[in-house]
Design an enzyme around this catalytic site. Structure first.
Site, PDB file in Angstrom:
ATOM      1  N   ASP A   9       0.872  -1.160   0.000  1.00  0.00           N
ATOM      2  CA  ASP A   9       0.000   0.000   0.000  1.00  0.00           C
ATOM      3  C   ASP A   9       0.920   1.223   0.000  1.00  0.00           C
ATOM      4  O   ASP A   9       2.130   1.112   0.253  1.00  0.00           O
ATOM      5  CB  ASP A   9      -0.947  -0.016   1.197  1.00  0.00           C
ATOM      6  CG  ASP A   9      -2.140   0.918   0.992  1.00  0.00           C
ATOM      7  OD1 ASP A   9      -2.079   1.784   0.091  1.00  0.00           O
ATOM      8  OD2 ASP A   9      -3.133   0.799   1.733  1.00  0.00           O
ATOM      9  N   TRP A  10       0.338   2.384  -0.252  1.00  0.00           N
ATOM     10  CA  TRP A  10       1.151   3.587  -0.490  1.00  0.00           C
ATOM     11  C   TRP A  10       1.893   4.042   0.785  1.00  0.00           C
ATOM     12  O   TRP A  10       1.311   4.625   1.684  1.00  0.00           O
ATOM     13  CB  TRP A  10       0.261   4.689  -1.062  1.00  0.00           C
ATOM     14  CG  TRP A  10       0.190   4.661  -2.567  1.00  0.00           C
ATOM     15  CD1 TRP A  10       0.378   5.735  -3.384  1.00  0.00           C
ATOM     16  CD2 TRP A  10      -0.030   3.547  -3.452  1.00  0.00           C
ATOM     17  NE1 TRP A  10       0.287   5.346  -4.712  1.00  0.00           N
ATOM     18  CE2 TRP A  10       0.036   4.020  -4.785  1.00  0.00           C
ATOM     19  CE3 TRP A  10      -0.255   2.185  -3.258  1.00  0.00           C
ATOM     20  CZ2 TRP A  10      -0.130   3.191  -5.901  1.00  0.00           C
ATOM     21  CZ3 TRP A  10      -0.425   1.357  -4.376  1.00  0.00           C
ATOM     22  CH2 TRP A  10      -0.353   1.864  -5.662  1.00  0.00           C
TER      23      TRP A  10
END
Ligand code: BGC
Length: 965
Positions: free
Chosen positions: A365-366
């Site tokens: 995920d970011w």
């Protein structure tokens, strides 16, 4: 403001209060203030000198008691938007305390967790259905330089490229950079694309075909916009906490419902040649404390999930997704059992890649990646968006650091080869080498500006090269292929009719039935700001505010609406104007006192109310992602009560329509005499008004079923259902001690009466179930067949490449903040001894639950068929969902000592029936359906003594027929 600023701000954690146009940055200031130079972004020496950040091998940390001041500070930060001065003051004091010696506490590293080590990463390319893609991929990877390989694994940095995630190309071998874009509701930041109903609405349709069709339309739009990887669907959160901010992105609070919906969606997306991403793996059940620094704490929280619960609940839909051939898995922000999900070797290497046989690639995920070599060894294959510990810093944990780590021997080259091969194989598997489908030119729209012209690398101050970045290609389909048709159908079938007293619905477009002697025309009043357009659907970035009618939640899962048909607009059109007067009051404070006639005069009152929430990087009106409670917002409960009491001077009928990101408490008004009908319309997307008009006027017979339980209070869902709003330690801990008992399983176990149960939903007709037949297909046996050996993965010459392969090419002009794979000079490569995680040299035995994509193939064999006859015994055609639940109460022997929920959903089928029509509905039950995860045997075990009880009906509490296997 152009989108670059909006998104950039929000992604860095800017909190905004959109109330009355105020815009008050909160979380960013906190985050920036907490983050100091003392937080070392990793550099070359990290690979050699420091402990791996997260090795998932040591005992759990002690529970830390929350400091009151810290809680207070969090409260202020999370809930209030007007106290900037106070926050600054508190921060100064805070830093003084830290400076005075408290720093060591705050800098505390997560003690490595309750999650055992599992090394090395099983290589991809071990199953027949991927072998051709792996062979082609291996050929390509063998020709890549080190820098090219690193490029394939590392994002180019936030806003470096037109999509939300972009990788670098391997130019010499013709492998393009990939464009990755959100998300579950449609194509984020895109123009001329469809705003589909959200996942929760899709779940509420219980319609497998629609799930698939929505996925396919979504995939097609992504492909036509030049996107390689879609960042959806979402099955984590599963919905443990009904107020969880992102539950609406997924399909409902049950692993089977989520798993089937995800698999259908993936099938649809991938049939269009776009790689789907199943997310977030795993335990991202709440937004508070999900991410390091976002909530002012240096570490994210830990979701502590036991082995059986992980397999039977949170992991189940991921298993379905892998079985469906999903190309990518996104690991989540928070820790699982005190080990960051993106660096948790047991989770990624052990469960995902060995046991589930996942062949694609794991992306972070970011900014969920928290370590360099550590996460690569633990099974991470791609880092997103490429920046390391800090948004938009340009300092990657991989990129040049990965090149150095390979060259100094810290990261075994075979791991890098496997990472790259997984990505390239996924690309081949989806046919993206076909130039007629993917021209290799990348996205034809920009996530960062609405203008035609712009720069490709909006995140770099150096990029001045203005080009056409938005080609405004319309991908919504037209005529019979218009995606709005699917969007409308999902919104219709995802609306759940909860109450319909005296059959007040459907309404006739001509008002009163002519045979009832009404001389005057019908008067309908529409109330509530949720019925109207507000300031337009795209008034706030990433839909981060609640105004106008609610079509979606907020965050990365939201999109730019091409249009949003408001309920009021559609209803005004839908009735025959000569016979029905429709007036609308799109406000939650209509002037009832000063103009009582607006209520008194109505025959029918339709009230719209809502409840909003979303992803944790946005806060609006004191809601920081996770909702603060389960009540309607903006005084919706009062509005409904007032309307129902005053409608037609007490004689009118009130119909309530709710748009919501999840369950809401209805008990304040559900039993008031004036409330005749209630519809839970979930989050309908762009076709909202048309869909609700179809239902209210009976153009379509409602067939939605609740994808969650509606309880009478939050307490009714059990202690595990509560969001941890206040940190209970420097590393907040959420222990899922309720295990398998969430939602209806909890209500059943503790005998709690819900307002409306999971699976519930009415129709305008009636259905009858008859003749349940169970046909055994295979005999029961305790364990699945032995794990098949699979095929050999591709072989590489595993020698450390020459350092020149990663040196910055002469004359190369670097863009500031762009993440490159290059090393500036050879002396940057530090030699030494890398401290491998504990347990790294112990080879783990392959799991007997594994052996193919989706796990041991025997788990997917059908052991029993079930069929029932379903008849429409009512007056009109309509769809019904036959739901099959399994109960373990009649099992004998060993299984008697195993704790089982009263019942669990194991299948559903939706059919359309004309009046008096009968159809036979079939279910196939697999070995996995009949098994539980045995933590001692580390395998799925099927009880063999006694019988499984199979019940079929129309909701989790209306099960009409019973049979046994
Ligand atoms: C979200 C992901 C999303 C990513 C890219 C993250 O904040 O958690 O679901 O795909 O951003 O926008």
């Amino acid at each position: 403001m152009d989108r670059r600023d909006e998104a950039g701000q929000s992604r860095e954690g800017l909190l905004r209060s959109y109330k009355r146009g105020e815009s008050i940055p909160m979380r960013k200031s906190l985050e920036e203030a907490y983050r100091s130079d003392s937080e070392s972004d990793l550099d070359a020496t990290e690979f050699l000198d420091s402990e791996p950040l997260d090795t998932s091998s040591k005992p759990p940390p002690p529970a830390h008691q929350p400091a009151t001041w810290l809680r207070t500070l969090q409260n202020i930060c999370a809930r209030r938007s007007k106290c900037i001065l106070m926050i600054i003051f508190v921060l100064i004091i805070f830093w003084m305390i830290l400076g005075g010696g408290g720093l060591f506490l705050y800098k505390q590293k997560p003690v490595d967790g309750e999650s055992p080590p599992w090394y090395p990463t099983p290589p991809g390319g071990t199953v027949a259905q991927w072998s051709e893609s792996y062979n082609k991929a291996a050929e390509l990877v063998k020709k890549m330089t080190l820098a090219e390989k690193v490029n394939v694994t590392t994002g180019t940095g936030w806003q470096m490229g037109l999509a939300v995630g972009n990788t670098g190309p391997a130019i010499h071998v013709g492998f393009p950079g990939l464009a990755l874009q959100d998300g579950p509701l449609g194509l984020r930041f895109a123009d001329n694309a469809t705003a589909f109903p959200a996942g929760i609405t899709v779940g509420a349709t219980w319609n497998k075909e629609l799930m698939y069709l929505r996925g396919r339309a979504h995939g097609k739009e992504a492909r036509l916009k030049g996107i390689n990887v879609l960042l959806g669907p979402c099955v984590g959160p599963l919905g443990r906490m009904p107020a969880g901010g992102r539950n609406w992105e997924g399909f409902g609070t049950d692993p089977v419902l989520q798993g089937i919906a995800a698999a259908q969606t993936i099938k649809g997306i991938q049939e269009e040649g776009v790689m789907a991403t199943i997310k977030h793996f795993i335990g991202n059940e709440q937004e508070h404390f999900r991410q390091s620094w976002e909530w002012g704490l240096p570490n994210a929280m830990s979701s502590n999930i036991d082995d059986r619960t992980l397999h039977e609940m949170y992991g189940w839909p991921f298993q379905d997704s892998v079985k469906a051939g999903v190309a990518s898995v996104m690991c989540s922000y928070q820790m699982l059992n005190n080990s960051y999900s993106c660096g948790n070797s047991k989770l990624l290497n052990g469960i995902l890649k060995d046991e589930l046989g996942f062949q694609g690639f794991v992306q972070s995920d970011w900014l969920a990646q928290r370590s360099g070599v550590g996460s690569a060894l633990a099974g991470l294959d791609m880092t997103m968006p490429g920046d390391g510990l800090k948004w938009a810093s340009g300092k990657s944990l991989w990129g040049p650091e990965m090149s150095k780590a390979v060259l100094n021997g810290s990261l075994p080259i075979e791991r890098l080869n496997d990472m790259v091969t997984r990505v390239v194989a996924a690309w081949y598997q989806l046919g993206q080498d076909d130039k007629s489908k993917f021209d290799g030119q990348g996205p034809n729209f920009s996530s960062w500006t609405n203008d035609k012209m712009g720069v490709i690398n909006a995140g770099s101050p150096d990029d001045k090269d203005t080009k056409v970045v938005n080609k405004f290609i319309n991908v919504q389909g037209s005529g019979e292929d218009a995606h709005s048709i699917i969007a409308r159908q999902v919104a219709v079938e995802g609306s759940v009719l909860l109450k319909n007293k005296d059959n007040v619905l459907p309404l006739s477009k001509d008002g009163w039935p002519s045979d009832q002697g009404h001389e005057i025309n019908m008067r309908i009043g529409i109330f509530g700001e949720d019925s109207g357009e507000g300031n337009g659907p795209n008034a706030c970035p990433d839909r981060g505010c609640n105004q106008g009618t609610l079509g979606s939640g907020w965050g990365s899962g939201a999109v730019e609406f091409p249009y949003l048909i408001s309920p009021a607009a559609a209803l005004k059109e839908a009735f025959n104007k000569d016979r029905v007067y429709v007036t609308d009051y799109p406000t939650n404070s209509p002037p009832f006192k000063s103009t009582p006639v607006i209520l008194k005069d109505q025959d029918i009152c339709i009230v719209f109310a809502n409840s909003d929430g979303g992803e944790g990087y946005i806060a609006s009106e004191g809601i920081s992602g996770d909702r603060n409670d389960l009540y309607l917002q903006h005084n919706g409960d009062n509005l409904i009560t007032e309307v129902s009491e005053g409608c037609g001077d007490g004689r009118g009928s009130t119909i309530v329509v709710i748009h919501s990101v999840g369950p809401v408490i209805l008990d304040k008004w559900i039993n008031l005499p004036g409330i005749k009908a209630v519809i839970m319309a979930n989050l309908p997307g762009q076709e909202s008004g048309n869909a609700i008009a179809d239902i209210l006027l009976g153009k379509v017979n409602p067939s939605g079923k609740l994808p969650y339980t509606i309880g009478k209070s939050l307490d009714d869902y059990g202690p595990g259902a509560k969001i941890l709003y206040h940190a209970n330690g420097v590393i907040p801990q959420q222990t899922f001690s309720e295990g398998l008992y969430i939602d209806y399983r909890h209500f059943d176990k503790f005998g709690v009466e819900p307002t409306y149960e999971f699976g519930y939903g009415l129709s305008y007709t009636k259905f009858q179930f008859a003749n349940l037949r169970v046909t055994p297909v295979l005999p029961k046996s305790s364990l699945p067949a032995p794990r098949p050996t699979g095929i050999a993965p591709p072989k590489f010459e595993d020698v450390i490449p020459d350092a020149s392969e990663a040196l910055l090419p002469k004359g190369f002009r670097k863009l500031k903040k762009f993440v490159y794979p290059y090393i500036d000079k050879l002396s940057d490569i530090k030699k030494g001894k890398y401290p491998y995680p504990e347990g790294y040299d112990i080879q783990q035995p392959p799991s007997q639950a594994g052996g193919d994509e989706g796990g041991n193939p025997d788990l997917w064999n059908v052991y029993a068929n079930v069929s029932v006859d379903l008849t429409n015994v009512g007056p009109r055609g309509g769809k019904e969902v036959a739901q099959l639940y399994l109960s373990f109460a009649d099992l004998q022997g060993e299984a008697k000592h195993v704790d089982f929920p009263l019942k669990v959903l194991r299948g559903f089928e939706k059919v359309y029936l004309e009046p008096n029509e009968t159809q036979t509905v079939h279910f196939n039950l697999t070995r996995r359906d009949f098994s539980y995860w045995d933590v001692v045997q580390q395998n799925w075990v099927m009880p063999t003594e006694g019988s499984f009880t199979i019940r079929v009906g129309t909701s989790s509490r209306d099960l009409r027929l019973t049979g046994w296997y």
